[in-house]
Design a protein around this motif. Structure first.
Motif, short mmCIF file in Angstrom:
data_model
loop_
_atom_site.label_atom_id
_atom_site.label_comp_id
_atom_site.label_asym_id
_atom_site.label_seq_id
_atom_site.Cartn_x
_atom_site.Cartn_y
_atom_site.Cartn_z
N GLU A 1 0.91 -1.31 0.03
CA GLU A 1 0.02 -0.12 -0.07
C GLU A 1 1.02 1.34 -0.05
OE1 GLU A 1 -3.28 0.11 -0.45
OE2 GLU A 1 -3.27 -2.14 -0.62
N HIS A 2 1.90 1.26 0.78
CA HIS A 2 2.79 2.41 0.97
C HIS A 2 3.58 2.29 -0.63
CE1 HIS A 2 2.76 3.72 4.90
NE2 HIS A 2 3.05 2.20 5.38
N TRP A 3 4.02 1.34 -1.35
CA TRP A 3 4.51 1.49 -2.64
C TRP A 3 3.46 2.05 -3.63
CZ3 TRP A 3 3.54 -0.39 -7.55
CH2 TRP A 3 4.66 -0.02 -8.49
N LYS A 4 2.25 1.77 -3.38
CA LYS A 4 1.26 2.29 -4.53
C LYS A 4 1.05 3.62 -4.38
CE LYS A 4 -2.32 -0.22 -3.58
NZ LYS A 4 -3.78 -0.93 -3.68
N GLN A 5 1.07 4.31 -2.98
CA GLN A 5 0.93 5.93 -2.87
C GLN A 5 2.20 6.60 -3.12
OE1 GLN A 5 -1.54 7.70 -1.61
NE2 GLN A 5 -0.19 9.33 -2.39
N TYR A 6 3.56 5.90 -3.22
CA TYR A 6 4.84 6.25 -3.34
C TYR A 6 4.71 6.43 -4.90
CZ TYR A 6 9.37 5.48 -5.20
OH TYR A 6 10.80 5.45 -6.10
N ILE A 7 4.24 5.37 -5.76
CA ILE A 7 4.54 5.38 -7.16
C ILE A 7 3.40 6.35 -7.94
CG2 ILE A 7 3.01 3.45 -7.88
CD1 ILE A 7 6.60 3.90 -8.93
N GLY B 1 4.25 -12.05 -6.36
CA GLY B 1 4.38 -11.98 -5.28
C GLY B 1 4.85 -10.40 -5.00
N ILE B 2 4.94 -10.04 -3.55
CA ILE B 2 5.35 -8.85 -3.38
C ILE B 2 6.82 -8.67 -3.29
CG2 ILE B 2 5.21 -6.90 -1.56
CD1 ILE B 2 2.54 -8.14 -0.71
N LEU B 3 7.59 -7.87 -3.94
CA LEU B 3 8.83 -7.89 -3.72
C LEU B 3 9.25 -7.30 -2.71
CD1 LEU B 3 11.64 -7.77 -5.40
CD2 LEU B 3 11.30 -5.52 -6.15
N VAL B 4 10.15 -8.18 -1.87
CA VAL B 4 10.71 -7.54 -0.53
C VAL B 4 12.18 -7.39 -0.51
CG1 VAL B 4 8.87 -8.87 0.71
CG2 VAL B 4 10.76 -10.09 -0.01
N GLN B 5 12.82 -7.95 -1.29
CA GLN B 5 14.32 -7.72 -1.52
C GLN B 5 14.69 -7.69 -3.00
OE1 GLN B 5 15.60 -10.78 0.93
NE2 GLN B 5 16.48 -9.40 2.43
N GLU B 6 15.33 -6.51 -3.52
CA GLU B 6 15.87 -6.58 -4.59
C GLU B 6 17.41 -6.35 -4.58
OE1 GLU B 6 16.52 -3.65 -8.44
OE2 GLU B 6 15.06 -3.03 -6.87
N LEU B 7 18.07 -7.40 -5.14
CA LEU B 7 19.54 -7.46 -4.87
C LEU B 7 20.09 -7.39 -6.31
CD1 LEU B 7 20.02 -10.61 -2.46
CD2 LEU B 7 19.82 -8.24 -1.97
N LYS B 8 21.41 -7.41 -6.58
CA LYS B 8 21.83 -7.02 -7.67
C LYS B 8 21.38 -8.11 -8.83
CE LYS B 8 26.28 -5.83 -10.44
NZ LYS B 8 27.72 -5.43 -10.04
#
Length: 223
Positions: A107-113, A158-165
């Motif tokens: 929900e925070h990501w939707k508001q951010y984007i 799924g919900i992205l919880v970690q983005e690594l390289k």
């Protein structure tokens, strides 16, 4: 030091205790000048009268280079990447691998984007949205694997919880942690009706590095 302080008479109550008597101002001054002449090095540029005219002397403490190096070496150093991996700092514990726990993050990501794209106005074009998404942070976004060299990854959402390289870490609705390699995979993300595609093979960089990179829009998020 003020010469007048040196010439000040000794209090009467201290005369008997110390066993000395006050000298006249002329004798006290002569003794002080003689004492300073004998104490000062011959090559000192200052004369006795100049020293007596100063009201205060500030003595500075100079630290050696060795002391400074010791102090700098005592500063706390952060953990390196190998130590962080050994301590498993970034690993999500099994009891925390629950989809519902990350819904507030989504929900925070939707508001951010939405704020990043200026509210998704009717006049917003897909190219404008994609330009904003190129440098966006996707932690909290719902991604879907639409193409992959490994067929078993296709359809994973799924919900992205970690983005690594080199990988994306998803939490699926089945409460499972999925590690999806970026290379040879294509992901879709929906933002307020706009569906964009992320080509993982050219997305192999950290989010902080991507935010400072310049991109050319080609109709898709072809990074």
């Amino acid at each position: 030091m003020d010469e007048r302080l040196v010439r000040a008479p000794i209090p009467r109550e201290l005369v008997k205790v110390l066993g000395v008597e006050s000298q006249t101002p002329s004798k006290a001054g002569a003794f002080t000048r003689a004492f300073l002449k004998n104490s000062i090095l011959p090559n000192t540029q200052q004369d006795v009268q100049g020293i007596l005219s100063h009201k205060a002397l500030i003595l500075g403490y100079a630290t050696s280079k060795k002391d400074k190096s010791k102090r700098s070496s005592k500063k706390a150093k952060g953990l390196n990447a190998r130590q962080k991996r050994a301590m498993k700092i970034f690993q999500i514990k099994p009891e925390h691998q629950r989809y519902e726990l990350f819904l507030p993050l989504h929900e925070h990501w939707k508001q951010y984007i939405t704020d990043l794209c200026g509210g998704f106005k009717p006049t917003s074009t897909p190219q404008f949205v994609q330009q904003k998404l190129l440098k966006a942070d996707f932690h909290g976004a719902i991604l879907t694997v639409v193409r992959s060299k490994c067929p078993s990854y296709v359809g994973t959402t799924g919900i992205l919880v970690q983005e690594l390289k080199h990988v994306f870490n998803f939490i699926t609705k089945e409460n499972r942690l999925k590690v999806i390699p970026k290379r040879n995979s294509v992901f879709s993300v929906e933002t307020n009706g706009f569906v964009s595609y992320i080509y993982g093979s050219k997305f192999e960089q950290r989010a902080s590095e991507r935010s400072a990179k310049k991109f050319k829009v080609r109709g898709t998020i072809d990074l």
